[in-house]
Scaffold this active site. Structure first.
Site, mmCIF file in Angstrom:
data_model
loop_
_atom_site.group_PDB
_atom_site.id
_atom_site.type_symbol
_atom_site.label_atom_id
_atom_site.label_comp_id
_atom_site.label_asym_id
_atom_site.label_seq_id
_atom_site.Cartn_x
_atom_site.Cartn_y
_atom_site.Cartn_z
ATOM 1 N N ARG A 148 0.863 -1.173 0.000
ATOM 2 C CA ARG A 148 0.000 0.000 0.000
ATOM 3 C C ARG A 148 0.906 1.232 0.000
ATOM 4 O O ARG A 148 2.009 1.207 0.530
ATOM 5 C CB ARG A 148 -0.897 0.038 1.236
ATOM 6 C CG ARG A 148 -1.862 -1.128 1.373
ATOM 7 C CD ARG A 148 -2.692 -0.982 2.641
ATOM 8 N NE ARG A 148 -3.656 -2.060 2.798
ATOM 9 C CZ ARG A 148 -3.458 -3.176 3.510
ATOM 10 N NH1 ARG A 148 -2.292 -3.349 4.143
ATOM 11 N NH2 ARG A 148 -4.384 -4.107 3.609
ATOM 12 N N LYS A 172 -2.463 -2.010 7.941
ATOM 13 C CA LYS A 172 -3.635 -1.431 8.596
ATOM 14 C C LYS A 172 -3.755 -1.965 10.016
ATOM 15 O O LYS A 172 -3.471 -3.128 10.276
ATOM 16 C CB LYS A 172 -4.900 -1.767 7.802
ATOM 17 C CG LYS A 172 -5.017 -1.007 6.487
ATOM 18 C CD LYS A 172 -6.349 -1.281 5.829
ATOM 19 C CE LYS A 172 -6.534 -0.431 4.575
ATOM 20 N NZ LYS A 172 -7.837 -0.675 3.931
ATOM 21 N N HIS A 246 -2.460 2.440 -6.033
ATOM 22 C CA HIS A 246 -3.149 1.205 -5.636
ATOM 23 C C HIS A 246 -3.356 0.276 -6.833
ATOM 24 O O HIS A 246 -3.477 -0.939 -6.662
ATOM 25 C CB HIS A 246 -4.486 1.534 -4.981
ATOM 26 C CG HIS A 246 -4.825 0.634 -3.839
ATOM 27 N ND1 HIS A 246 -4.071 0.566 -2.678
ATOM 28 C CD2 HIS A 246 -5.828 -0.272 -3.678
ATOM 29 C CE1 HIS A 246 -4.604 -0.316 -1.854
ATOM 30 N NE2 HIS A 246 -5.666 -0.846 -2.438
ATOM 31 N N ARG A 249 -0.693 -2.206 -6.891
ATOM 32 C CA ARG A 249 -0.952 -3.285 -5.931
ATOM 33 C C ARG A 249 -1.958 -4.278 -6.510
ATOM 34 O O ARG A 249 -1.783 -5.493 -6.390
ATOM 35 C CB ARG A 249 -1.464 -2.659 -4.633
ATOM 36 C CG ARG A 249 -1.881 -3.628 -3.535
ATOM 37 C CD ARG A 249 -2.192 -2.812 -2.286
ATOM 38 N NE ARG A 249 -3.043 -3.496 -1.336
ATOM 39 C CZ ARG A 249 -2.609 -4.274 -0.349
ATOM 40 N NH1 ARG A 249 -1.313 -4.495 -0.200
ATOM 41 N NH2 ARG A 249 -3.453 -4.833 0.496
ATOM 42 N N HIS A 272 -4.364 -8.821 3.815
ATOM 43 C CA HIS A 272 -5.818 -8.769 3.976
ATOM 44 C C HIS A 272 -6.230 -9.603 5.181
ATOM 45 O O HIS A 272 -5.815 -10.755 5.309
ATOM 46 C CB HIS A 272 -6.524 -9.322 2.731
ATOM 47 C CG HIS A 272 -6.473 -8.412 1.560
ATOM 48 N ND1 HIS A 272 -6.675 -8.851 0.261
ATOM 49 C CD2 HIS A 272 -6.249 -7.071 1.458
ATOM 50 C CE1 HIS A 272 -6.576 -7.828 -0.565
ATOM 51 N NE2 HIS A 272 -6.320 -6.744 0.131
ATOM 52 N N TYR A 281 -9.911 -10.645 -6.767
ATOM 53 C CA TYR A 281 -8.957 -10.809 -7.869
ATOM 54 C C TYR A 281 -9.257 -12.046 -8.704
ATOM 55 O O TYR A 281 -8.908 -12.097 -9.879
ATOM 56 C CB TYR A 281 -7.532 -10.854 -7.317
ATOM 57 C CG TYR A 281 -7.148 -9.575 -6.635
ATOM 58 C CD1 TYR A 281 -6.931 -8.414 -7.372
ATOM 59 C CD2 TYR A 281 -7.035 -9.499 -5.252
ATOM 60 C CE1 TYR A 281 -6.605 -7.219 -6.747
ATOM 61 C CE2 TYR A 281 -6.706 -8.309 -4.616
ATOM 62 C CZ TYR A 281 -6.495 -7.182 -5.371
ATOM 63 O OH TYR A 281 -6.184 -6.003 -4.754
#
Length: 300
Positions: A148, A172, A246, A249, A272, A281
């Site tokens: 990120r 995150k 992004h 990514r 994630h 994806y």
């Protein structure tokens, strides 16, 4: 941002100190909640503690004409998180937002670049200059590690094991993870580091930042700066599409999946917490397969 009410100040401290949310996330929460509080006070004559299910729905209704569904969903998510916090703090017996339904969002797929377009962007920086070397290393890590942009800006010198080709990133929620990167990313990084000192010419040695990526004044590079530099390289490539950091990514994940990587491994690489986030994806690659079939099969 305007001064916060006491409840929002407490919520900000909770986000920063207990949840470890990024400054960007905290700012977005508070912008949403300040706007919601203004609506409650000015339109409904209510406080945050006396907010009701109907008041929350009414607030979302005021946004329906000039805010996209995704924006309204984000506002509701901020409100739900805030009231959940108040319940945990025993300031409310139940959340008035609990049963408020989120707006239906159109299904959007990640924007993915073809491999040749990614490679064209990677080749754009002028590697004869220190800033070009820096940008090349940044682009290689965005695509080679799937980082990120906030994770990349937060990298310090000690976060990269060059011999082991491992990058330690803070994701995150302050979750740390180790990400392997390819040899080309490491070579680009080493070329930049060999000249990084040129960006510190105006800074005293005892004030030199630990940041990996520096701006021309010797300070830590910001996400906005990286996005602006990427825009420049995309224009030089004469690409007609908009390319965000992004998107690099997204391309990293989709190209891995297309190359045979399993979805669980990609989930770990991307950081994630939910597999369902990564599974988007698979839909991208399935649509690509359908396009190949439609263009190549004689009976299609």
């Amino acid at each position: 941002m305007t001064s916060l009410s006491p409840l929002l100040e407490k919520f900000r401290a909770h986000l920063e100190d207990e949840k470890g949310s990024s400054p960007h996330t905290v700012r977005n929460y508070l912008i949403d909640l300040v706007d919601f509080e203004r609506y409650l006070v000015e339109r409904m004559k209510l406080s945050l503690l006396s907010g009701t299910h109907a008041a929350i729905r009414g607030y979302l209704g005021t946004l329906s004409t000039d805010h996209a569904p995704a924006s309204r969903a984000r506002r509701l998510a901020s409100i739900k998180s805030f009231y959940k916090y108040l319940v945990r703090q025993k300031l409310l017996p139940a959340s008035p937002a609990k049963l408020v339904k989120s707006p239906k969002l159109p299904k959007t797929l990640p924007k993915v670049l073809p491999v040749e377009e990614v490679f064209a962007i990677l080749d754009m920086p002028d590697v004869k200059t220190v800033l070009g070397l820096r940008d090349r290393a940044i682009l290689e890590l965005l695509y080679g590690g799937g980082l990120r942009i906030s994770e990349l800006c937060g990298l310090d010198l000690l976060d990269i094991d060059r011999s082991g080709r491992i990058v330690r990133v803070m994701g995150k929620g302050s979750k740390e993870r180790l990400v392997p990167v390819n040899a080309q990313s490491i070579r680009a990084l080493e070329a930049y580091l060999a000249r990084r000192g040129e960006l510190l010419a105006t800074i005293r040695k005892d004030q030199a930042p630990e940041a990996m990526f520096l701006n021309f004044r010797g300070g830590r590079l910001t996400p906005r700066s990286i996005a602006r530099h990427l825009d420049t390289y995309v224009l030089k490539c004469a690409l007609t599409r908009k390319v965000s950091p992004h998107a690099m990514r997204h391309s990293f994940a989709t190209h891995l999946l297309g190359g045979g990587a399993d979805i669980r491994s990609i989930q770990e690489l991307l950081g994630h917490s939910s597999l369902s986030t990564t599974q988007r994806y698979t839909q991208v690659t399935w649509e690509q397969l359908q396009q190949v079939y439609d263009s190549a099969h004689p009976r299609a």
